[in-house]
Design a protein around this motif. Structure first.
Motif, short mmCIF file in Angstrom:
data_model
loop_
_atom_site.label_atom_id
_atom_site.label_comp_id
_atom_site.label_asym_id
_atom_site.label_seq_id
_atom_site.Cartn_x
_atom_site.Cartn_y
_atom_site.Cartn_z
N ASN A 1 20.55 24.39 2.98
CA ASN A 1 20.67 25.34 1.94
C ASN A 1 19.36 24.74 1.17
O ASN A 1 19.28 23.75 0.66
CB ASN A 1 21.89 25.19 0.96
CG ASN A 1 23.21 25.56 1.75
OD1 ASN A 1 23.25 26.44 2.24
ND2 ASN A 1 24.03 24.57 1.50
N TYR B 1 17.09 25.88 -2.42
CA TYR B 1 17.32 26.21 -4.00
C TYR B 1 15.87 26.09 -4.58
O TYR B 1 15.23 25.17 -4.37
CB TYR B 1 18.32 25.66 -4.68
CG TYR B 1 19.66 25.95 -4.33
CD1 TYR B 1 20.60 26.75 -4.48
CD2 TYR B 1 20.19 24.92 -3.41
CE1 TYR B 1 21.97 27.17 -4.01
CE2 TYR B 1 21.57 24.94 -2.83
CZ TYR B 1 22.30 25.95 -3.08
OH TYR B 1 23.57 26.31 -2.34
N LEU C 1 23.54 25.58 -7.81
CA LEU C 1 24.27 24.65 -6.91
C LEU C 1 25.73 25.01 -6.68
O LEU C 1 26.41 24.94 -7.77
CB LEU C 1 23.71 23.43 -6.99
CG LEU C 1 22.15 23.03 -6.49
CD1 LEU C 1 21.34 23.87 -7.30
CD2 LEU C 1 22.06 21.82 -6.40
N ILE D 1 26.43 15.88 -2.87
CA ILE D 1 26.25 17.12 -2.21
C ILE D 1 26.67 16.57 -0.66
O ILE D 1 26.30 15.56 -0.12
CB ILE D 1 24.82 17.34 -2.29
CG1 ILE D 1 24.49 17.99 -3.71
CG2 ILE D 1 24.29 18.17 -1.16
CD1 ILE D 1 23.01 18.24 -3.88
N THR E 1 20.60 20.02 1.64
CA THR E 1 20.25 20.72 0.46
C THR E 1 18.76 20.44 0.07
O THR E 1 18.57 19.39 -0.08
CB THR E 1 21.21 20.53 -0.73
OG1 THR E 1 22.50 21.01 -0.21
CG2 THR E 1 20.75 21.32 -2.02
#
Length: 89
Positions: free
Chosen positions: A3, A5, A25, A44, A48
């Motif tokens: 992922n 961001y 998030l 997490i 990420t």
């Protein structure tokens, strides 16, 4: 699958504005201070990548706080191998 961001600090005018960026998030609790942000980062559980850009204005307004944030990011990465944080100018 990682992922990714993109967190743009352009809109961060007040110190606390930094934490609004992390609402994107997936997390059960979103941070409102550096300790809570560290806890979120180290909890997490999926690969990420965070790309943090346009931070110069925030850094200029809050240099000590931003330096603490950078150190927090480094520590969190060292303690969670699923987390990858990059700062782009």
């Amino acid at each position: 699958m990682m992922n990714t961001y993109y967190l743009d600090l352009t809109s961060c005018k007040e110190k606390q504005d930094l934490y609004k960026l992390f609402e994107a998030l997936p997390a059960e609790v979103h941070p409102d201070n550096l300790d809570a942000l560290y806890d979120m980062f180290t909890s997490i559980t999926q690969e990420t990548k965070l790309i943090i850009n346009n931070y110069e204005g925030y850094q200029a307004c809050y240099p000590e706080y931003f330096n603490a944030f950078i150190e927090l990011c480094k520590d969190a990465q060292n303690n969670n191998n699923l987390l990858d944080i990059h700062f782009l100018q």
